[in-house]
Write an enzyme that holds these catalytic residues in place. Structure first.
Site, PDB file in Angstrom:
ATOM      1  N   ASN A  92       0.858  -1.213   0.000  1.00  0.00           N
ATOM      2  CA  ASN A  92       0.000   0.000   0.000  1.00  0.00           C
ATOM      3  C   ASN A  92       0.883   1.248   0.000  1.00  0.00           C
ATOM      4  O   ASN A  92       1.442   1.596  -1.020  1.00  0.00           O
ATOM      5  CB  ASN A  92      -0.974  -0.027   1.181  1.00  0.00           C
ATOM      6  CG  ASN A  92      -2.309   0.618   0.826  1.00  0.00           C
ATOM      7  OD1 ASN A  92      -2.984   0.097  -0.063  1.00  0.00           O
ATOM      8  ND2 ASN A  92      -2.684   1.718   1.459  1.00  0.00           N
ATOM      9  N   GLU A 119       0.908   4.321  -0.287  1.00  0.00           N
ATOM     10  CA  GLU A 119       0.824   5.451  -1.227  1.00  0.00           C
ATOM     11  C   GLU A 119       1.915   5.400  -2.287  1.00  0.00           C
ATOM     12  O   GLU A 119       2.381   6.435  -2.778  1.00  0.00           O
ATOM     13  CB  GLU A 119       0.839   6.800  -0.473  1.00  0.00           C
ATOM     14  CG  GLU A 119      -0.409   7.099   0.321  1.00  0.00           C
ATOM     15  CD  GLU A 119      -0.537   6.269   1.594  1.00  0.00           C
ATOM     16  OE1 GLU A 119      -1.366   5.332   1.612  1.00  0.00           O
ATOM     17  OE2 GLU A 119       0.184   6.551   2.570  1.00  0.00           O
ATOM     18  N   ASN A 151      -0.007  -7.034   4.041  1.00  0.00           N
ATOM     19  CA  ASN A 151      -0.320  -5.745   4.643  1.00  0.00           C
ATOM     20  C   ASN A 151      -1.825  -5.535   4.720  1.00  0.00           C
ATOM     21  O   ASN A 151      -2.516  -5.671   3.710  1.00  0.00           O
ATOM     22  CB  ASN A 151       0.273  -4.620   3.786  1.00  0.00           C
ATOM     23  CG  ASN A 151       0.215  -3.274   4.493  1.00  0.00           C
ATOM     24  OD1 ASN A 151       0.947  -3.048   5.445  1.00  0.00           O
ATOM     25  ND2 ASN A 151      -0.670  -2.411   4.066  1.00  0.00           N
ATOM     26  N   GLU A 152      -2.292  -5.229   5.906  1.00  0.00           N
ATOM     27  CA  GLU A 152      -3.715  -4.913   6.089  1.00  0.00           C
ATOM     28  C   GLU A 152      -4.603  -5.833   5.267  1.00  0.00           C
ATOM     29  O   GLU A 152      -5.398  -5.387   4.440  1.00  0.00           O
ATOM     30  CB  GLU A 152      -3.967  -3.457   5.706  1.00  0.00           C
ATOM     31  CG  GLU A 152      -3.304  -2.498   6.670  1.00  0.00           C
ATOM     32  CD  GLU A 152      -3.889  -1.103   6.639  1.00  0.00           C
ATOM     33  OE1 GLU A 152      -4.323  -0.688   5.561  1.00  0.00           O
ATOM     34  OE2 GLU A 152      -3.934  -0.474   7.699  1.00  0.00           O
ATOM     35  N   GLU A 172       0.614   0.236  12.847  1.00  0.00           N
ATOM     36  CA  GLU A 172       0.628   1.582  12.265  1.00  0.00           C
ATOM     37  C   GLU A 172      -0.374   2.398  13.065  1.00  0.00           C
ATOM     38  O   GLU A 172      -1.554   2.075  13.087  1.00  0.00           O
ATOM     39  CB  GLU A 172       0.133   1.590  10.808  1.00  0.00           C
ATOM     40  CG  GLU A 172       1.054   0.982   9.806  1.00  0.00           C
ATOM     41  CD  GLU A 172       0.412   0.912   8.413  1.00  0.00           C
ATOM     42  OE1 GLU A 172      -0.426   1.760   8.063  1.00  0.00           O
ATOM     43  OE2 GLU A 172       0.744  -0.030   7.684  1.00  0.00           O
TER      44      GLU A 172
HETATM   45  C1  IPT Z   1      -2.622   2.029   5.778  1.00  0.00           C
HETATM   46  C2  IPT Z   1      -1.587   1.253   5.000  1.00  0.00           C
HETATM   47  O1  IPT Z   1      -1.254   0.044   5.617  1.00  0.00           O
HETATM   48  C3  IPT Z   1      -0.347   2.042   4.749  1.00  0.00           C
HETATM   49  O2  IPT Z   1       0.417   1.384   3.789  1.00  0.00           O
HETATM   50  C4  IPT Z   1      -0.666   3.423   4.304  1.00  0.00           C
HETATM   51  O3  IPT Z   1      -1.313   3.364   3.083  1.00  0.00           O
HETATM   52  C5  IPT Z   1      -1.537   4.082   5.354  1.00  0.00           C
HETATM   53  O4  IPT Z   1      -2.684   3.357   5.545  1.00  0.00           O
HETATM   54  C6  IPT Z   1      -2.008   5.441   4.990  1.00  0.00           C
HETATM   55  O5  IPT Z   1      -0.972   6.304   4.857  1.00  0.00           O
HETATM   56  S1  IPT Z   1      -4.264   1.638   5.222  1.00  0.00           S
HETATM   57  C7  IPT Z   1      -5.360   2.410   6.386  1.00  0.00           C
HETATM   58  C8  IPT Z   1      -5.581   3.815   6.028  1.00  0.00           C
HETATM   59  C9  IPT Z   1      -6.644   1.733   6.351  1.00  0.00           C
END
Ligand code: IPT
Length: 999
Positions: A140, A142, A199-200, A297
């Site tokens: 993910n 971004e 991831n997620e 995170e």
């Molecule tokens: C989470 C992701 O795991 C990470 O890679 C990045 O995209 C982040 O969000 C946002 O900056 S996804 C979460 C917003 C559900």
């Protein structure tokens, strides 16, 4: 900016709709609970229980910051960021690894130069920072494709599922990257202690068979087979309960993420009701009671889309108040693996970002994009992390549910964490976003003195709006017991001759602290500095009561405890520097200013390394060797004094350097046209044919006779150029064309050398159908269309089953009136070579399709002798088209300073144009003038040669018929920091060489 608010809302709504739908299909995570089986024990260095991890048998709080080394292609600056994170009191970083940068072509894995990981792992170890590795393969983050290389568009079957083709596509990368990570594991003496696969993994389309544990088995197997032995940790986006130790996912440690204030920075002062997580402790107990409560995170800022509000607004929304209230709430729930996303965001240089973001990935994080540490939230984070590391009881305390009965006010709620002795009272407003200042008294429960309501002496405590506190009782400070403290602890250290405790309170707050003291001289604590501290004796303990003010107060007990009572703004200046290469915390307490990186004591010599932005008084209040003979700051001996208590005072002088920065308006520029394609004599003979009859993309329908999806032809970055050849029949009154490039993209079309029209782009439109009137054509004559399309990167692939990453870039459909579609034959180009990218130093994504990029003229020392001399980009170009302005200048920046520079564009017209900024060949800015918001583009030292010649190139794409000019571009220093960091080595600044086969 048109549509921006509603579009973002729509996006978020869609996002939540998918998530809700996913949960709503009626699967109870408990349905999958398999008999508990712990993963094979492969090592015994990193272990865990329900409270925390252990490293070599010792309990460890992981206070971690997310950073992405690939967002700074100057490896010699990675230690700078790591040192600034260590100085915060953190002991870990979490890093994603971006597959797209490592395997630009299937099978061609490469991790060299700025893409190498060994230097990063070495630097982490040297800084004393553990690493949580997150190699994906999906991340993910971004980034373009969420980390998937563009060629995954051609992989059949569902991505992030156990389709053979997908699994096989990942094998090479996972194998190769794991070998690198494996060598850096703690079992081999490296800093890597945990790995997060995937991831997620919890969002999926309705009806999709999910979660696919067979897939998870394979993902984990890939890592284990490649030598990863450290524990696996999961990160669900919210506590869904799929990837836990007790589901078939059989993960070692369960973790989830949390972004409670979301990503809409438009209203930076609004904290909506109901956004503070309120059930995480009980959820944790339900889902993963056998593993430490882990937030893999947690919101440290926000991303910002094209046309967005700018990171200043995100910083305001996610500021030090946010840290106080939201982070302390997490401590209340007992988080002991706590990673903050982002801690330093960096730059989406060289097209590595996804279409939902622009070049800056500052994120409003504690360390800014330019690596400056002057945000207040940096200091607040330091206070919190240092406190937790000073409080071993935090790791073993039991959590009990919050209640308003701990204070005298129903407007205040306390979440206690308790051991048999030490208690923590995580205290906030009952209505979390209250703006009131509320008075209260706190009921503490102590082991020896029973329940006490504090303050006992004077007044009440108070809690300001958007504030939260950690009060303590029976808190051990070496040999001393702090019976209670309403003031927050920053740190404490026990030395041979004395013990030092540093506490702080918000400005003008009443506080009370009680020290158990049964030693000789009992009751005769005295204020040795400052005034206004009421000192009273109770049976068994001494009570201090004071109102915080900018005047520091120091109280000393006869038994040798020195208590520093600080105002929070004063506390921000205190540091607990560690010695390099030690994962632990340091033993010195130093008052300084901007930054103290590290400290080394050698006999009676003490050496501090740090950074200054002004002349700064230095005071070492604890830990300096008695009889200090030499105090060094950045290697220079300072005059100093040492008093009887061992306190050392000195001054570190800031010496203002002279700097000279070229005026980009005055240097000589060279100009070359970058759209020779529209000239009558241009031949595209050597271009790739876009002749694939059936696309490899199994997700999106092909509407054209041959595929015009750029991914089919191995072009994945920057921009695309198509050439459509046809023979006219005189019926061509219009061309309707549907192109797709991702948010904020644009396109421009020419017929021969005639400009036909542009889609100028806005923040949200990802594809656009334009109908263009064509001039009268002569029947029987050959014509050629040139279509330039901006490529904003690939979409992420968040929702499993949707395969959003496969959303194509290029031409989706077209109608040339009077013709069958097949009357047009197409050629295509992106970056020269596509997946066989030419510039191995700058990686697979740094270049796009423009003529100058194909030729490599954006690189240092292009063959510009024959180019026109020009006044530069402010002259602009007078018609729709693409031009390239190039200049060079020398820099001779002073040694010993960090002086971040940014290229700053002026933006006062509505004119539609797009600029790419190349600095010594590295694309460090994609500027879409009519969309924004970014205008200032930081370029780090190491990309800019601070001691040599620099080459700057600006490609200017004018989308309007009458052309465009850059109103102004300047190179502007953003700060002058005197630094102890040392020399920065340049990234490879390889020069232009004639490119074989370039067209
Ligand atoms: C989470 C992701 O795991 C990470 O890679 C990045 O995209 C982040 O969000 C946002 O900056 S996804 C979460 C917003 C559900």
């Amino acid at each position: 900016m048109l549509f921006s608010f509603s579009a973002l809302q729509a996006l978020l709504l869609a996002f939540f709709a998918v998530r809700t739908a996913s949960i709503a299909i009626g699967r109870n995570p408990n349905d999958w609970i398999a008999p508990y089986k712990r993963g094979e024990v492969l090592q015994d260095i990193v272990t865990w229980d329900d409270k925390s991890i252990f490293i070599n048998g010792e309990r460890v709080l992981l206070f971690s910051g997310e950073i992405h080394p690939f967002r700074l292609p100057v490896p010699s600056l990675w230690p700078d960021i790591l040192q600034k994170i260590k100085a915060l009191g953190y002991n870990c970083v979490s890093v994603y690894i971006d597959w797209a940068l490592h395997e630009g072509k299937p099978g061609d894995f490469s991790a060299e130069g700025v893409f190498a990981w060994e230097p990063f792992f070495d630097a982490a170890k040297e800084a004393g920072i553990y690493v949580l590795a997150r190699p994906g393969p999906y991340i993910n983050a971004e980034v373009s494709g969420g980390g998937f290389p563009g060629w995954l568009q051609r992989v059949p079957g569902v991505l992030r599922d156990n389709d053979t083709a997908y699994m096989e596509a990942t094998n090479n990368y996972v194998q190769k990257i794991s070998e690198i990570v494996a060598k850096a594991q703690i079992t081999n003496g490296g800093p890597v202690i945990l790995l997060q696969p995937e991831n997620e993994y919890q969002s999926f389309i309705d009806g999709f068979p999910f979660p696919n544990f067979n897939y998870w088995d394979q993902v984990k197997d890939q890592y284990r087979k490649a030598g990863i032995v450290v524990p696996f940790i999961s990160n669900e986006a919210y506590p869904a309960g799929y990837i836990t130790p007790t589901t078939e996912a059989d993960i070692d440690i369960y973790g989830h993420d949390g972004y409670p204030l979301g990503f809409d920075c438009a209203n930076p002062t609004v904290w909506p009701d109901g956004k503070l997580p309120s059930d995480w402790w009980n959820t944790h107990l339900r889902l993963a009671p056998s593993t430490p409560f882990s937030l893999v995170e947690f919101q440290g800022g926000a991303f910002d889309p094209w046309g967005g509000n700018g990171f200043d607004k995100c910083l305001s929304l996610l500021n030090q108040e946010f840290e106080r209230v939201f982070y302390k709430n997490n401590y209340g729930y007992g988080v002991t693996i706590f990673n903050i996303y982002m801690t330093w965001g960096g730059t989406n240089w060289g097209n590595l970002g996804h279409p939902g973001g622009y070049t800056s990935y500052d994120y409003g994080a504690v360390v800014d994009e330019m690596r400056l540490v002057n945000r207040e939230k940096y200091s607040e984070a330091k206070l919190e992390a240092t406190f937790l590391h000073s409080s071993p009881a935090y790791l073993v305390a039991d959590r009990i549910n919050g209640s308003t009965s701990w204070t005298t006010s129903p407007d205040i709620i306390v979440f206690p964490a308790t051991t048999e002795t030490t208690k923590f009272y995580f205290t906030r407003h009952t209505k979390y976003n209250s703006l009131d200042s509320t008075s209260y008294k706190l009921h503490v429960s102590t082991a020896s003195y029973g329940n006490i309501t504090i303050p006992q002496l004077n007044n009440s405590l108070s809690l300001n709006g958007r504030d939260a506190k950690v009060h303590v009782s029976d808190y051990s400070v070496g040999d001393f017991n702090i019976v209670y403290s309403s003031a927050e602890v920053y740190t404490w250290k026990k030395y041979n001759e004395k013990t030092v405790l540093v506490v702080y309170g918000g400005p003008n707050e009443q506080h009370e602290l009680a020290i158990e003291d049964t030693s000789e001289g009992y009751g005769s604590a005295e204020t040795i500095e400052g005034s206004g501290v009421a000192i009273a004796q109770k049976t068994g303990y001494t009570v201090l009561n004071w109102a915080t003010s900018s005047e520091r107060k120091v109280v000393k007990t006869p038994s040798g405890l020195y208590v520093y009572l600080l105002d929070r703004n004063e506390a921000y200046n205190y540091w607990v520097p560690a010695t390099p290469a030690s994962y632990g915390q340091g033993s010195l307490i130093v008052k300084a200013g901007y930054l103290i990186r590290s400290a080394v004591t050698d006999g009676t010599t003490l050496s501090l390394i740090g950074d200054l932005n002004v002349t700064t008084p230095i005071e070492i209040i604890g830990g300096a060797p008695q009889g200090l003979t030499d105090l060094q700051f950045n290697g220079e001996s300072l005059d100093f004094k040492q008093d009887d208590a061992g306190v050392v005072t000195a001054t570190a002088e800031f010496k203002k350097p002279t700097i000279s920065i070229p005026d980009l308006g005055a240097v000589e520029w060279k100009y070359i046209d970058s759209l020779p394609e529209i000239k009558a004599d241009y031949s595209d003979e050597t271009w790739p044919d876009a002749d694939l009859e059936k696309t490899y993309n199994d997700k999106y329908e092909q509407l054209t006779p041959t595929s015009l999806f750029a991914g089919d032809y191995s072009f994945h970055s920057g921009s695309l150029v198509f050439r459509g050849h046809f023979k006219a029949n005189g019926q061509e009154s219009s061309l309707t064309i549907n192109t797709q490039g991702g948010s904020a993209y644009g396109h421009s079309i020419w017929l021969g050398d005639k400009f036909v029209g542009s889609w100028e782009g806005n923040d949200v439109t990802t594809n656009y159908t334009s109908t263009n009137t064509l001039p009268n054509l002569s029947s029987g004559q050959d014509y050629v269309l040139t279509v330039v399309i901006d490529h904003m990167g690939y979409d992420e692939n968040y929702v499993v089953g949707e395969d959003e990453m496969k959303t194509p870039r290029g031409i989706l459909d077209y109608t040339l009136s009077g013709h069958d579609k097949s009357d047009v034959t197409w050629k295509i180009t992106g970056n020269l070579g596509g997946e066989d990218y030419v510039d191995r130093a700058r990686g697979p994504l740094n270049e796009g399709a423009l003529f100058v990029e194909r030729q490599g003229y954006h690189l240092p020392a292009p063959p510009a002798d024959d180019w026109e001399t020009s006044e530069g980009p402010t002259t602009g170009i007078s018609a729709a088209g693409v031009g390239f302005f190039s200049t060079s200048f020398d820099l001779d920046m002073p040694d010993g300073y960090d002086i971040p520079l940014s290229f700053v564009f002026t933006n006062e017209t509505e004119s539609a144009y797009r600029v790419q900024l190349f600095v010594n060949g590295w694309q460090f800015g994609k500027y879409v003038h009519n969309v924004g918001p970014q205008r200032s583009f930081p370029v780090p030292e190491g990309i800019l040669d601070y001691h040599g010649t620099n080459w700057v190139g600006l490609s200017l794409w004018a989308l309007e018929a009458d052309g465009a000019k850059v109103e102004k571009v300047e190179l502007v220093p953003q700060a002058v920091i005197q630094t102890g960091f040392g020399k920065v080595e340049n990234a490879p600044l390889t020069k232009w060489e004639k490119r074989e086969g370039a067209y």
